[in-house]
Design a protein around this motif. Structure first.
Motif, PDB file in Angstrom:
ATOM      1  N   UNK A 160       8.691  -0.517 -19.470  1.00  0.00           N
ATOM      2  CA  UNK A 160       8.991   0.490 -18.125  1.00  0.00           C
ATOM      3  C   UNK A 160       9.019   0.102 -16.698  1.00  0.00           C
ATOM      4  N   UNK A 161       8.405  -0.493 -16.445  1.00  0.00           N
ATOM      5  CA  UNK A 161       8.015  -1.542 -14.997  1.00  0.00           C
ATOM      6  C   UNK A 161       9.073  -2.414 -15.589  1.00  0.00           C
ATOM      7  N   UNK A 162       8.932  -2.841 -16.492  1.00  0.00           N
ATOM      8  CA  UNK A 162      10.204  -4.075 -15.695  1.00  0.00           C
ATOM      9  C   UNK A 162      11.140  -3.872 -16.017  1.00  0.00           C
ATOM     10  N   UNK A 163      11.635  -2.343 -16.811  1.00  0.00           N
ATOM     11  CA  UNK A 163      12.931  -1.786 -16.673  1.00  0.00           C
ATOM     12  C   UNK A 163      13.204  -0.550 -15.337  1.00  0.00           C
ATOM     13  N   UNK A 164      12.312   0.175 -14.467  1.00  0.00           N
ATOM     14  CA  UNK A 164      12.349   0.323 -13.202  1.00  0.00           C
ATOM     15  C   UNK A 164      12.841  -1.139 -11.847  1.00  0.00           C
ATOM     16  N   UNK A 198      14.871  10.088 -10.972  1.00  0.00           N
ATOM     17  CA  UNK A 198      14.816   9.124 -12.564  1.00  0.00           C
ATOM     18  C   UNK A 198      14.082   8.555 -12.907  1.00  0.00           C
ATOM     19  N   UNK A 199      13.743   7.320 -12.176  1.00  0.00           N
ATOM     20  CA  UNK A 199      12.086   6.840 -12.589  1.00  0.00           C
ATOM     21  C   UNK A 199      11.186   6.975 -12.378  1.00  0.00           C
ATOM     22  N   UNK A 200      10.892   8.283 -11.620  1.00  0.00           N
ATOM     23  CA  UNK A 200       9.922   9.497 -11.534  1.00  0.00           C
ATOM     24  C   UNK A 200       8.869  10.033 -12.756  1.00  0.00           C
ATOM     25  N   UNK A 201      10.116  10.249 -13.861  1.00  0.00           N
ATOM     26  CA  UNK A 201      10.295  11.613 -15.022  1.00  0.00           C
ATOM     27  C   UNK A 201       9.601  10.180 -15.954  1.00  0.00           C
ATOM     28  N   UNK A 202       9.867   8.735 -15.889  1.00  0.00           N
ATOM     29  CA  UNK A 202       9.432   7.879 -16.265  1.00  0.00           C
ATOM     30  C   UNK A 202       7.696   8.082 -16.129  1.00  0.00           C
ATOM     31  N   UNK A 203       6.894   7.868 -15.028  1.00  0.00           N
ATOM     32  CA  UNK A 203       5.218   8.057 -15.565  1.00  0.00           C
ATOM     33  C   UNK A 203       5.827   9.495 -15.808  1.00  0.00           C
ATOM     34  N   UNK A 210       0.718  -1.308   0.044  1.00  0.00           N
ATOM     35  CA  UNK A 210      -0.206  -0.064   0.053  1.00  0.00           C
ATOM     36  C   UNK A 210       0.503   1.556   0.291  1.00  0.00           C
ATOM     37  N   UNK A 211       2.228   1.154   0.358  1.00  0.00           N
ATOM     38  CA  UNK A 211       2.921   1.994   0.473  1.00  0.00           C
ATOM     39  C   UNK A 211       2.982   3.077  -1.618  1.00  0.00           C
ATOM     40  N   UNK A 212       3.751   4.328  -1.077  1.00  0.00           N
ATOM     41  CA  UNK A 212       3.609   4.919  -2.235  1.00  0.00           C
ATOM     42  C   UNK A 212       4.513   4.032  -2.879  1.00  0.00           C
ATOM     43  N   UNK A 213       4.626   4.360  -4.705  1.00  0.00           N
ATOM     44  CA  UNK A 213       5.244   3.370  -5.191  1.00  0.00           C
ATOM     45  C   UNK A 213       6.959   4.190  -5.310  1.00  0.00           C
ATOM     46  N   UNK A 214       6.893   5.411  -4.628  1.00  0.00           N
ATOM     47  CA  UNK A 214       9.081   5.999  -4.717  1.00  0.00           C
ATOM     48  C   UNK A 214       9.705   5.014  -3.722  1.00  0.00           C
ATOM     49  N   UNK A 215       8.088   4.989  -2.316  1.00  0.00           N
ATOM     50  CA  UNK A 215       8.838   4.922  -1.256  1.00  0.00           C
ATOM     51  C   UNK A 215       9.104   3.632  -1.437  1.00  0.00           C
TER      52      UNK A 215
END
Length: 220
Positions: free
Chosen positions: A133-137, A208-213, A75-80
């Motif tokens: 991009x999920x796999x890449x991340x 950096x991954x945040x920019x992919x979203x 349930x955590x935010x994706x970046x956390x």
């Protein structure tokens, strides 16, 4: 016919992980494991054809054990979650001497490990990452952690046990301070304070991954 000695794969993996902590990955072999257990080599080869077979099982066992100990909240935010995933994976790799090298490139022998992979990809997908991009991340974080810990364990094969090869003072003596001042001073940071460097590097990746979203959403 199977060996008379009462051995099974879990018993051999437990013994192999203990031996790994004692002699390191390069010193680990099926014959050495047999000697440690006071059995003939064929008793080991009955269960594992070669060292890679054993490493695959050792890696899978270590990952399963580690994942059970490190529970991530979906349930955590994706970046956390991504930060917690990276830190948790590092803890798993540090469970054993040469843990990162041992796990790197191995094949999963326990299919239950695909379940946490599915959950991880789902968290990223729900956050807005495309399947690709999920796999890449996920693999970018994984590769960063594995590579970082390989270097970390080269300097400290065991916690608190520094490899003298990476002595900062000796390194400094080999580098001309007038011609290469930055490279010379880098040793102080390269071979110390691994926790801070790891966390800072992981933050850079997650940022950096945040920019992919944003990129994915802008193209919809």
């Amino acid at each position: 016919m199977p060996p008379k000695t009462a051995l099974d794969r879990p018993t051999l993996v437990t013994a192999a992980l203990k031996l790994l902590d004692e002699v390191g990955l390069d010193g680990l072999s099926l014959r050495r494991l047999a000697t440690t257990l006071d059995v003939q080599a064929p008793a080991i080869y009955w269960h594992f054809k070669h060292k890679q077979d054993l490493l695959d099982e050792m890696a899978s066992t270590t990952l399963v054990t580690g994942i059970r100990q490190i529970r991530l909240n979906p349930a955590m935010r994706w970046d956390k979650w991504a930060m917690a995933y990276g830190k948790g994976l590092r803890q798993i790799l540090l469970l054993h001497r040469d843990g990162a090298r041992m796990i790197s490139g191995t094949r999963l022998t326990d299919t239950s490990l695909y379940e946490p992979m599915e959950r991880s990809l789902r968290i990223l997908a729900n956050a807005g990452f495309s399947p690709r991009s999920a796999v890449t991340a996920l693999t970018t974080i994984y590769c960063y952690v594995v590579g970082f810990v390989i270097e970390e364990q080269a300097v400290f094969p065991m916690p608190g046990e520094r490899n003298d090869f990476y002595n900062v003072e000796k390194r400094s003596e080999r580098i001309d301070p007038d011609k290469l001042p930055l490279a010379r001073n880098a040793g102080e940071f390269l071979f110390s304070d691994f926790d801070r460097r790891f966390n800072n590097g992981l933050k850079l990746i997650v940022s950096g991954l945040a920019t992919q979203i944003k990129s994915t959403r802008s193209t919809r």
